[in-house]
Design a protein around this motif. Structure first.
Motif, PDB file in Angstrom:
ATOM      1  N   ALA A   1      -1.196   4.043   2.396  1.00 31.59           N
ATOM      2  CA  ALA A   1      -0.294   4.401   1.301  1.00 31.59           C
ATOM      3  C   ALA A   1      -0.204   5.920   1.151  1.00 31.59           C
ATOM      4  CB  ALA A   1      -0.762   3.750   0.003  1.00 31.59           C
TER       5      ALA A   1
ATOM      6  N   ARG B   1       9.167   6.588  -5.538  1.00 30.70           N
ATOM      7  CA  ARG B   1       8.438   7.603  -6.303  1.00 30.70           C
ATOM      8  C   ARG B   1       9.048   8.984  -6.049  1.00 30.70           C
ATOM      9  NH1 ARG B   1       6.292  11.798  -4.199  1.00 30.70           N
ATOM     10  NH2 ARG B   1       5.453  10.587  -2.463  1.00 30.70           N
TER      11      ARG B   1
ATOM     12  N   LEU C   1      -2.533  -0.871  -6.363  1.00 23.06           N
ATOM     13  CA  LEU C   1      -2.190   0.234  -5.465  1.00 23.06           C
ATOM     14  C   LEU C   1      -1.183   1.173  -6.122  1.00 23.06           C
ATOM     15  CD1 LEU C   1      -2.329   1.437  -2.515  1.00 23.06           C
ATOM     16  CD2 LEU C   1      -0.276   0.088  -2.057  1.00 23.06           C
TER      17      LEU C   1
ATOM     18  N   LEU D   1      -5.645  -0.034   2.999  1.00 19.13           N
ATOM     19  CA  LEU D   1      -4.349   0.006   2.325  1.00 19.13           C
ATOM     20  C   LEU D   1      -4.084   1.365   1.671  1.00 19.13           C
ATOM     21  CD1 LEU D   1      -1.911  -1.778   1.664  1.00 19.13           C
ATOM     22  CD2 LEU D   1      -3.101  -2.535  -0.395  1.00 19.13           C
TER      23      LEU D   1
ATOM     24  N   TRP E   1       2.907   5.178  -8.248  1.00 19.11           N
ATOM     25  CA  TRP E   1       4.218   4.697  -7.795  1.00 19.11           C
ATOM     26  C   TRP E   1       4.876   3.875  -8.895  1.00 19.11           C
ATOM     27  CZ3 TRP E   1       2.792   2.478  -2.266  1.00 19.11           C
ATOM     28  CH2 TRP E   1       2.576   3.556  -1.405  1.00 19.11           C
TER      29      TRP E   1
ATOM     30  N   LEU F   1       3.770  -3.115   7.399  1.00 27.78           N
ATOM     31  CA  LEU F   1       3.109  -2.648   6.177  1.00 27.78           C
ATOM     32  C   LEU F   1       3.556  -1.228   5.839  1.00 27.78           C
ATOM     33  CD1 LEU F   1       0.858  -3.174   4.023  1.00 27.78           C
ATOM     34  CD2 LEU F   1      -0.757  -2.145   5.615  1.00 27.78           C
TER      35      LEU F   1
ATOM     36  N   LEU G   1       5.466   0.220   2.535  1.00 23.55           N
ATOM     37  CA  LEU G   1       4.789   1.230   1.717  1.00 23.55           C
ATOM     38  C   LEU G   1       5.664   2.482   1.621  1.00 23.55           C
ATOM     39  CD1 LEU G   1       1.087   0.984   3.021  1.00 23.55           C
ATOM     40  CD2 LEU G   1       1.958   0.172   0.821  1.00 23.55           C
TER      41      LEU G   1
END
Lengths: 224, 224
Positions: free
Chosen positions: B166, A214, B124, B162, B130, A203, A207
Motif C-alpha cells: 500500500a 486519496r 488499511l 499488505l 485513504w 492487488l 491498491l
C-alpha cells in the motif's frame, strides 16, 4: 514426461480419497494430473490401490498455483515441473521459466517502433542494472509491446516517467523476493513466486486506485 | 444524452473528411460516435454538411482512451462525458466515475470472507489515510475480491505485506497525479488518467518482472 514416485516415503502415506481431502481437490482432477504426468504416481500397494504422501500434496499445490492462478498451459507446467525435478537447475533458472509462462506479450509488427522500444528497454536496463535478456525473451517482448501501445495512443510523454516507475518496480521486486527468503523447497519457492506475482499484480493495481482517490482528492481540493 | 455543439468556434473548423484525418479515425467510427451522442454535432453549414473544430478532435481522443484503452462500456463513457459536460463536477468527482469504469471486481459470495476482507480494507484505509468509500464501491469490491482470492489459494501470509504494498501504491499514485498537474482541460485530465492507469498497470507489471529477474539473480547467487 515421466516422473519418479516422490522420494519422501517417511511421510504419512494416504489413499486417493484422503489425498483428495488433504489437497482440497476432487479425485477426478488429481487423476487428470496423474494421467498427464504432472503428478508422480503413488506407491502401489495392490493392483488397484496406491498410496500418496506429503510430496504429492505439495506438488498438487504447485500445479494449482501454476494453472489456476498463473494461467500456465499444460505444456508450460510440464516444463516448470521438469526443471524442478531435474534438480540441477538453480531456483533463479526455474523461476525464469515460470515467469515466462505467466507473461503475455503482444507482437509488434512495425520494425521502426520495435527498434525504438528495444533501444528504450536496453537503456533502462543499463541504467538500473537489470539483466538484459535476448530480444525474443517474453518479458522483454511484453515491455516492447506496452511501450509501443503507449506511443501509439499518443501518450509518449508518459515514458518520461519510465525511470521513476522502474525504481518503484525495483522496490516491489525486493519485497517479492523477501517472501521466498529462507524457503528451501524449490516447489514452494516457485508456487509462492507465481502467486505473489499474479495476484500481487492485481492487488497492486487495486491498491493504486485507492491511493489515486486519496491523491486526487488532496490535489483537487488544493486547486479549488 | 444530448450534447451541445462545442463552444470553441474560434478554432479552425473542418469537414468530416479532415476531422477523420486529424483524429486518425475512420469516418464511419466518427459517425458512430455522433449517432450514439458521444460526440456533439458539428455546426451545420448546409443540409448535408457540417463543420467540426478542435473540441471535436479532443473529444474523440477522450472517447478512444475510454473505450479502447480503458475498455469502458458505451454507457459508462456516456456517464463520464455527461459529467464532463455538466461542468459543475470537480475533476476528482469525474475521475472517480472514470475509475469505476476501468475497475473490474469479483463478487464474493461467502459472507464470512467478505466481512473479513472488508474489515481488512477498512483497517488499511485508516492506517494510510485513504478515503474509504461505501462497501459497494467498485474499487473496494475489487480489493475485497483480490484479498479473498489470495486467502482461498492458501496464501493468506502474503497479506502481512499488505501495508508495504500500500505504501508503494501511494508512491505510484503521487507519480500518477504529477502527470495531470497543471492541465486545465477536464477532458484531457480524464484522458491522461485513464491511459496512465490502464497502460500504467501493464507497464508496472512488466517492469516488476524485469526487476524480479535482477532480484532473483542477486538473491540466489548469494545463496549458492
Amino acid at each position: 514426461m515421466t516422473l519418479e514416485p516422490s522420494p519422501r516415503s517417511e511421510n504419512a502415506r494416504v489413499r486417493m480419497a484422503e489425498l483428495s481431502e488433504k489437497a482440497g481437490l476432487p479425485v477426478a482432477t488429481i487423476k487428470y494430473y496423474l494421467r498427464e504426468g504432472l503428478l508422480p504416481p503413488g506407491e502401489r500397494t495392490s493392483p488397484n490401490q496406491a498410496k500418496y504422501d506429503d510430496g504429492h500434496v505439495q506438488r498438487i499445490k504447485l500445479i494449482r498455483a501454476l494453472m489456476e492462478v498463473g494461467g500456465l498451459s499444460l505444456a508450460t507446467v510440464g516444463e516448470v515441473l521438469a526443471a524442478v525435478d531435474a534438480g540441477e537447475a538453480s531456483p533463479h533458472h526455474v523461476l525464469g521459466i515460470a515467469q515466462q509462462g505467466i507473461t503475455t506479450s503482444r507482437q509488434v509488427a512495425d520494425d521502426e517502433a520495435r527498434a525504438w522500444a528495444l533501444a528504450t528497454v536496453r537503456g533502462l536496463a543499463e541504467r538500473r542494472g537489470w539483466p538484459c535478456k535476448a530480444d525474443d525473451d517474453l518479458v522483454i517482448q511484453a515491455l516492447v509491446g506496452v511501450l509501443c501501445t503507449i506511443r501509439e495512443v499518443g501518450h509518449g510523454w508518459y515514458l518520461d516517467k519510465l525511470d521513476a516507475y522502474a525504481e518503484i518496480a525495483d522496490r516491489i521486486a525486493d519485497l517479492d523476493l523477501e517472501g521466498i527468503a529462507g524457503i528451501e523447497s524449490l516447489e514452494q519457492i516457485i508456487e509462492i513466486a507465481v502467486v505473489e506475482t499474479v495476484l500481487g499484480d492485481r492487488l497492486l493495481s487495486v491498491l493504486r486506485r485507492l491511493a489515486q482517490q486519496r491523491a486526487s482528492k488532496a490535489y483537487f481540493a488544493q486547486e479549488g
